[in-house]
Design an enzyme around this catalytic site. Structure first.
Site, mmCIF file in Angstrom:
data_model
loop_
_atom_site.group_PDB
_atom_site.id
_atom_site.type_symbol
_atom_site.label_atom_id
_atom_site.label_comp_id
_atom_site.label_asym_id
_atom_site.label_seq_id
_atom_site.Cartn_x
_atom_site.Cartn_y
_atom_site.Cartn_z
ATOM 1 N N ARG A 1 0.809 -1.160 -0.103
ATOM 2 C CA ARG A 1 0.086 0.063 -0.021
ATOM 3 C C ARG A 1 0.749 1.237 -0.039
ATOM 4 O O ARG A 1 0.479 2.381 0.578
ATOM 5 C CB ARG A 1 -1.070 0.131 1.316
ATOM 6 C CG ARG A 1 -2.187 -0.714 0.970
ATOM 7 C CD ARG A 1 -3.204 -0.379 0.037
ATOM 8 N NE ARG A 1 -4.071 -1.336 -0.451
ATOM 9 C CZ ARG A 1 -5.268 -1.648 0.269
ATOM 10 N NH1 ARG A 1 -5.502 -0.819 1.019
ATOM 11 N NH2 ARG A 1 -5.975 -2.539 -0.268
ATOM 12 N N ARG B 1 -3.785 6.463 0.312
ATOM 13 C CA ARG B 1 -4.484 7.603 0.903
ATOM 14 C C ARG B 1 -3.529 8.452 1.905
ATOM 15 O O ARG B 1 -3.787 9.611 2.174
ATOM 16 C CB ARG B 1 -5.786 7.178 1.633
ATOM 17 C CG ARG B 1 -6.746 6.896 0.664
ATOM 18 C CD ARG B 1 -8.144 6.174 1.270
ATOM 19 N NE ARG B 1 -7.680 4.910 1.663
ATOM 20 C CZ ARG B 1 -8.640 4.132 2.203
ATOM 21 N NH1 ARG B 1 -9.669 4.655 2.860
ATOM 22 N NH2 ARG B 1 -8.213 2.977 2.603
ATOM 23 N N ARG C 1 -7.318 11.671 -6.324
ATOM 24 C CA ARG C 1 -8.563 11.009 -6.011
ATOM 25 C C ARG C 1 -9.674 11.752 -5.649
ATOM 26 O O ARG C 1 -10.801 11.315 -5.895
ATOM 27 C CB ARG C 1 -8.221 9.943 -4.800
ATOM 28 C CG ARG C 1 -7.613 8.771 -5.303
ATOM 29 C CD ARG C 1 -8.616 7.601 -5.790
ATOM 30 N NE ARG C 1 -9.361 7.208 -4.775
ATOM 31 C CZ ARG C 1 -10.816 7.511 -4.511
ATOM 32 N NH1 ARG C 1 -11.196 8.244 -5.380
ATOM 33 N NH2 ARG C 1 -11.424 6.843 -3.802
ATOM 34 N N ASP D 1 -6.634 -3.169 -7.966
ATOM 35 C CA ASP D 1 -7.120 -3.806 -6.717
ATOM 36 C C ASP D 1 -7.091 -5.477 -7.002
ATOM 37 O O ASP D 1 -7.293 -5.697 -8.412
ATOM 38 C CB ASP D 1 -8.379 -3.326 -6.362
ATOM 39 C CG ASP D 1 -8.801 -3.822 -4.801
ATOM 40 O OD1 ASP D 1 -8.365 -3.106 -3.921
ATOM 41 O OD2 ASP D 1 -9.474 -4.826 -4.812
ATOM 42 N N TYR E 1 -14.296 -12.640 -0.601
ATOM 43 C CA TYR E 1 -15.045 -11.612 -0.767
ATOM 44 C C TYR E 1 -16.180 -11.631 -1.706
ATOM 45 O O TYR E 1 -17.194 -11.085 -1.708
ATOM 46 C CB TYR E 1 -14.068 -10.300 -1.701
ATOM 47 C CG TYR E 1 -13.103 -9.549 -0.755
ATOM 48 C CD1 TYR E 1 -13.630 -8.376 -0.071
ATOM 49 C CD2 TYR E 1 -11.964 -9.843 -0.538
ATOM 50 C CE1 TYR E 1 -12.984 -7.923 0.752
ATOM 51 C CE2 TYR E 1 -11.023 -9.082 0.225
ATOM 52 C CZ TYR E 1 -11.679 -8.036 0.931
ATOM 53 O OH TYR E 1 -10.698 -7.590 1.613
HETATM 54 O O1 1CP Z 1 0.581 0.402 -3.373
HETATM 55 C C1 1CP Z 1 -0.357 -0.515 -3.423
HETATM 56 O O2 1CP Z 1 -0.361 -1.398 -2.804
HETATM 57 C C2 1CP Z 1 -1.499 -0.173 -4.260
HETATM 58 C C3 1CP Z 1 -2.076 -1.117 -5.109
HETATM 59 C C4 1CP Z 1 -3.224 -1.888 -4.233
HETATM 60 C C5 1CP Z 1 -3.091 -3.356 -3.876
HETATM 61 C C6 1CP Z 1 -1.947 -4.209 -3.889
HETATM 62 C C7 1CP Z 1 -4.485 -1.525 -3.841
HETATM 63 C C8 1CP Z 1 -5.099 -0.268 -3.914
HETATM 64 N N1 1CP Z 1 -5.229 -2.593 -3.234
HETATM 65 C C9 1CP Z 1 -4.489 -3.566 -3.384
HETATM 66 C C10 1CP Z 1 -4.730 -5.255 -2.744
HETATM 67 C C11 1CP Z 1 -5.730 -5.267 -2.040
HETATM 68 N N2 1CP Z 1 -7.239 -4.891 -2.187
HETATM 69 C C12 1CP Z 1 -5.749 -6.117 -0.801
HETATM 70 C C13 1CP Z 1 -4.609 -7.172 -0.461
HETATM 71 C C14 1CP Z 1 -3.715 -6.535 0.551
HETATM 72 C C15 1CP Z 1 -4.033 -6.144 1.678
HETATM 73 O O3 1CP Z 1 -4.316 -7.186 2.479
HETATM 74 O O4 1CP Z 1 -4.381 -5.164 2.228
HETATM 75 C C16 1CP Z 1 -7.013 -6.363 -0.444
HETATM 76 C C17 1CP Z 1 -7.500 -7.222 0.725
HETATM 77 C C18 1CP Z 1 -7.874 -5.433 -1.250
HETATM 78 C C19 1CP Z 1 -9.299 -5.204 -0.669
HETATM 79 C C20 1CP Z 1 -9.626 -3.845 -0.509
HETATM 80 N N3 1CP Z 1 -9.710 -2.966 -1.624
HETATM 81 C C21 1CP Z 1 -9.546 -2.867 0.553
HETATM 82 C C22 1CP Z 1 -9.561 -3.654 1.917
HETATM 83 C C23 1CP Z 1 -10.782 -3.535 2.850
HETATM 84 C C24 1CP Z 1 -11.706 -4.272 3.084
HETATM 85 O O5 1CP Z 1 -13.132 -3.538 2.811
HETATM 86 O O6 1CP Z 1 -11.697 -5.578 2.801
HETATM 87 C C25 1CP Z 1 -9.757 -1.507 0.278
HETATM 88 C C26 1CP Z 1 -9.740 -0.475 1.398
HETATM 89 C C27 1CP Z 1 -9.592 -1.406 -1.152
HETATM 90 C C28 1CP Z 1 -9.510 -0.221 -2.013
HETATM 91 C C29 1CP Z 1 -8.409 0.200 -2.292
HETATM 92 N N4 1CP Z 1 -7.404 -0.689 -3.162
HETATM 93 C C30 1CP Z 1 -6.078 0.153 -2.975
HETATM 94 C C31 1CP Z 1 -6.362 1.780 -2.546
HETATM 95 C C32 1CP Z 1 -5.427 2.438 -2.666
HETATM 96 C C33 1CP Z 1 -7.417 1.578 -1.827
HETATM 97 C C34 1CP Z 1 -8.271 2.605 -1.225
HETATM 98 C C35 1CP Z 1 -9.002 3.252 -2.246
HETATM 99 C C36 1CP Z 1 -9.425 4.777 -2.031
HETATM 100 O O7 1CP Z 1 -10.207 5.268 -1.200
HETATM 101 O O8 1CP Z 1 -8.731 5.657 -2.499
#
Ligand code: 1CP
Length: 361
Positions: free
Chosen positions: A27, A31, A40, A76, A147
């Site tokens: 990550r 944010r 964003r 994602d 999911y």
């Molecule tokens: O730098 C990076 O890592 C960005 C790329 C990235 C990756 C590798 C994002 C962007 N998401 C992921 C993988 C991801 N997505 C995982 C595996 C990693 C982990 O365990 O954290 C998981 C479980 C998700 C599912 C997901 N997508 C969540 C988790 C929360 C939940 O409700 O289960 C969230 C918050 C997202 C949205 C998301 N994905 C990525 C970002 C930057 C965001 C936030 C979006 C925003 O509001 O701007």
């Protein structure tokens, strides 16, 4: 491929001796970065992923701010499923219009649907110099299935665990379907310029050893064996201290571990040794980790001290990739991230008595 300068990340994966481990952060785009929030505020999350220039820019933002050794493509884990008939939004995590009931509701993976991510990979590979690695990724079958059948994030993913327990539920077919689709997706990412792959199994720590061995591992084998000889694979599965010896039997190059165990203890479990108190990890498998992302909330000094503690534990042993034990949180101070990266770069200068001449050649 011949390279003028070595790629620190791939050298660590290969177990080569280095003066310091490579560092990147799960990550690292996101944010906590004001420049991420600025983009964003104008572009939705899914629109940002669907536009190659924006996805590439978000991938590169942390690379400009910090001296990181690898970039991870901005997408994602749910992104490839959107082309497989799954309709979802993000708020901020994924939310399906309706939970999936069976693998038959999925349409086959088609690389055309992830064309923006593949194009973003090409742009990022072209923008970074050859010392920096570009990491492609996917969700592991269990975590994606969790999911899909739950319909959103959850702290316990009860629907997936109920299906896992029921041989009639079709869960195994769902895992295999996802494994095949993600193998295609990862191969497309490697072909587009990714140097390495990370498979995120964020929720598999909820599973018992027996279910992991019986139901989950076959789907992981099915996925990672398709990648053999194509590029190095990291398997990251937080919350799996009870599974690490089983994880160690997967045919992957790197295992990402969380902060719950000291890194050397986790490394030894992955490598099938029970002398976990011994201070020298086995070098049969590279390890990635394992700073608790919460530590960064305590500020730069505390962060630097904990980074140094991990590096001292590993003691220059080849095959370590420095990372967090899970992703950076949105409220992480920028100063702490800078302190983390600087503390990795400074090691072992601080520890004058540690002799690394043998490993630095
Ligand atoms: O730098 C990076 O890592 C960005 C790329 C990235 C990756 C590798 C994002 C962007 N998401 C992921 C993988 C991801 N997505 C995982 C595996 C990693 C982990 O365990 O954290 C998981 C479980 C998700 C599912 C997901 N997508 C969540 C988790 C929360 C939940 O409700 O289960 C969230 C918050 C997202 C949205 C998301 N994905 C990525 C970002 C930057 C965001 C936030 C979006 C925003 O509001 O701007």
């Amino acid at each position: 491929m011949t390279r003028a300068d070595p790629m620190r990340y791939l050298d660590a994966v290969a177990g080569r001796a280095l003066d310091r481990p490579p560092v990147w952060l799960m990550r690292q785009a996101g944010r906590y970065l004001p420049e991420y929030r600025a983009i964003r505020s104008e572009v939705g999350f899914q629109d940002a992923i669907s536009d190659p220039a924006t996805a590439a820019e978000l991938t590169l933002q942390p690379m400009r701010r910090f001296d990181l050794d690898a970039a991870i493509i901005f997408a994602d884990i749910m992104t490839p499923l959107e082309g497989m008939g799954v309709s979802l939004t993000f708020d901020p995590g994924p939310r399906l219009d309706s939970p999936l009931r069976s693998a038959s509701e999925l349409t086959p993976f088609d690389a055309a649907h992830v064309a923006p991510t593949l194009e973003a990979l090409r742009l990022v590979r072209g923008a970074l110099d050859s010392t920096k690695a570009v990491i492609g990724f996917c969700g592991a079958p269990f975590t994606l299935a969790a999911y899909l059948v739950q319909g959103s994030g959850s702290k316990d993913f009860l629907t997936a665990r109920a299906m896992l327990a029921d041989p009639q539920s079709g869960f195994t077919v769902l895992l295999d379907t996802l494994a095949d689709a993600m193998a295609d997706y990862l191969i497309a990412q490697l072909d587009a310029g990714a140097d390495a792959i990370q498979v995120f199994d964020s929720w598999v720590g909820l599973v018992s050893r027996d279910d992991y061995r019986r139901v989950v591992m076959p789907s992981l084998h099915r996925l990672v064996t398709r990648l053999e000889g194509r590029g190095p694979v990291t398997y990251f599965a937080p919350g799996t201290s009870h599974l690490l010896d089983l994880v160690g039997s997967l045919p992957v190059d790197v295992v990402g571990v969380d902060w719950r165990l000291p890194i050397v203890e986790a490394w030894n479990l992955v490598c099938g040794r029970d002398d976990s108190h011994v201070n020298h990890p086995s070098s049969r498998r590279a390890i990635q980790g394992n700073l608790d992302p919460a530590i960064l909330l305590a500020g730069p000094e505390v962060t630097a001290a904990h980074v140094t503690e991990i590096l001292d534990l590993v003691d220059g042993h080849p095959g370590h990739i420095f990372n967090l034990g899970h992703g950076l949180t949105p409220d992480t101070p920028l100063d702490s991230v800078a302190a983390l990266v600087e503390a990795v770069a400074a090691w072992p200068a601080h520890a004058g008595e540690i002799d690394i001449t043998e490993t630095a050649t």
